[in-house]
Motif scaffolding. Structure first.
Motif, short mmCIF file in Angstrom:
data_model
loop_
_atom_site.label_atom_id
_atom_site.label_comp_id
_atom_site.label_asym_id
_atom_site.label_seq_id
_atom_site.Cartn_x
_atom_site.Cartn_y
_atom_site.Cartn_z
N TYR A 28 0.84 -1.20 0.00
CA TYR A 28 0.00 0.00 0.00
C TYR A 28 0.88 1.24 0.00
O TYR A 28 1.97 1.25 0.56
N PRO A 29 0.42 2.34 -0.58
CA PRO A 29 1.24 3.54 -0.65
C PRO A 29 1.55 4.14 0.72
O PRO A 29 2.56 4.82 0.89
N TRP A 30 0.74 3.88 1.72
CA TRP A 30 0.93 4.43 3.06
C TRP A 30 1.75 3.52 3.98
O TRP A 30 2.11 3.91 5.08
N SER A 31 2.05 2.30 3.52
CA SER A 31 2.70 1.34 4.41
C SER A 31 4.11 1.78 4.83
O SER A 31 4.52 1.55 5.97
N ASN A 32 4.85 2.42 3.94
CA ASN A 32 6.20 2.89 4.30
C ASN A 32 6.14 3.95 5.40
O ASN A 32 6.98 3.95 6.32
N VAL A 33 5.18 4.83 5.30
CA VAL A 33 5.04 5.89 6.30
C VAL A 33 4.73 5.29 7.68
O VAL A 33 5.33 5.68 8.69
N ILE A 34 3.82 4.31 7.71
CA ILE A 34 3.47 3.66 8.98
C ILE A 34 4.67 2.91 9.54
O ILE A 34 4.97 2.99 10.74
N ALA A 35 5.38 2.17 8.68
CA ALA A 35 6.57 1.42 9.13
C ALA A 35 7.62 2.36 9.69
O ALA A 35 8.22 2.09 10.74
N ALA A 36 7.87 3.46 8.99
CA ALA A 36 8.86 4.44 9.47
C ALA A 36 8.42 5.06 10.79
O ALA A 36 9.24 5.26 11.69
N ALA A 37 7.13 5.34 10.92
CA ALA A 37 6.62 5.91 12.18
C ALA A 37 6.78 4.92 13.33
O ALA A 37 7.18 5.31 14.44
N ILE A 38 6.50 3.65 13.08
CA ILE A 38 6.67 2.63 14.12
C ILE A 38 8.15 2.52 14.50
O ILE A 38 8.50 2.47 15.68
N PHE A 39 9.02 2.52 13.50
CA PHE A 39 10.46 2.46 13.78
C PHE A 39 10.91 3.69 14.56
O PHE A 39 11.68 3.58 15.51
N GLY A 40 10.42 4.87 14.17
CA GLY A 40 10.76 6.09 14.89
C GLY A 40 10.28 6.05 16.33
O GLY A 40 11.01 6.45 17.25
N LEU A 41 9.07 5.56 16.55
CA LEU A 41 8.54 5.41 17.90
C LEU A 41 9.40 4.43 18.71
O LEU A 41 9.70 4.67 19.88
N ALA A 42 9.80 3.34 18.08
CA ALA A 42 10.66 2.37 18.75
C ALA A 42 12.00 3.00 19.13
O ALA A 42 12.52 2.76 20.23
N ALA A 43 12.55 3.83 18.24
CA ALA A 43 13.82 4.50 18.54
C ALA A 43 13.67 5.45 19.72
O ALA A 43 14.55 5.54 20.58
#
Length: 189
Positions: A28-43
């Motif tokens: 999905y076009p939004w999946s990268n944004v969600i994955a990056a947000a989750i990774f950023g939250l994890a960081a």
């Protein structure tokens, strides 16, 4: 195990790993944004759990064990997901260097702990710089969209090479420190 907020944040970070990978690999076009947000939250939780544990004097052997495991897991899974989506030798090289170093340094720290010399391979400022470069690179690679007029993926790709260089350099420093510690311990017996 101590059920305090720092340890709960670490466990939540581990729980974010499969969600981040799944989101990134969805078509999905939004999946990268969600994955990056989750990774950023994890960081952010990585920084926050350590900060809170020290601030509230809630450090524990369990937290000291689990925190670096969580870090290594999310970095490895994110790098493998990015490589899966963008297979190339140019990307595989820094991914292999970073994951290989994490495994080697973890084994080195465990061995040094068995020898009672864990402090000789403690994380220093270079390790923190390496981690920062690595986390920002992975965040950009996961996002992969445009940032102003440049590609986040391109910036992340080159920053990953910077992180890989710092990774190799810091590993050499860890190995030299371990060598000196083991050598000096041999001389004192």
């Amino acid at each position: 195990m101590s059920w305090n907020l720092p340890n709960i944040l670490t466990l939540l970070r581990i729980g974010m790993i499969p969600v981040m990978a799944l989101m990134f690999l969805l078509p999905y076009p939004w999946s990268n944004v969600i994955a990056a947000a989750i990774f950023g939250l994890a960081a952010v939780t990585d920084w926050l759990d350590g900060y809170l544990a020290r601030l509230w004097h809630q450090t524990s052997p369990f937290g000291a064990f689990l925190d670096p495991v969580a870090d290594k897991l999310i970095v490895a899974v994110a790098l493998i997901a990015v490589l899966t989506a963008n297979p190339s030798a140019a990307l595989a090289f820094p991914v292999a260097v970073i994951i290989g170093r994490e495994i080697a340094v973890s084994a080195l720290r465990e061995w040094m702990a068995e020898l009672g010399l864990r402090a000789s391979v403690a994380v220093g400022w270079l390790g923190k710089l390496k981690t920062t470069a690595q986390m920002v690179a992975i965040l950009l690679l996961l996002y992969a969209g445009p940032v102003w007029v440049v590609s986040a993926f391109t910036v992340g790709f080159w920053l990953l090479y910077v992180a890989a260089g710092l990774t190799i350099y810091s590993m050499v420093l860890y190995l030299l420190a371990a060598w000196r510690a083991v050598d000096s311990q041999g001389e004192s017996t």
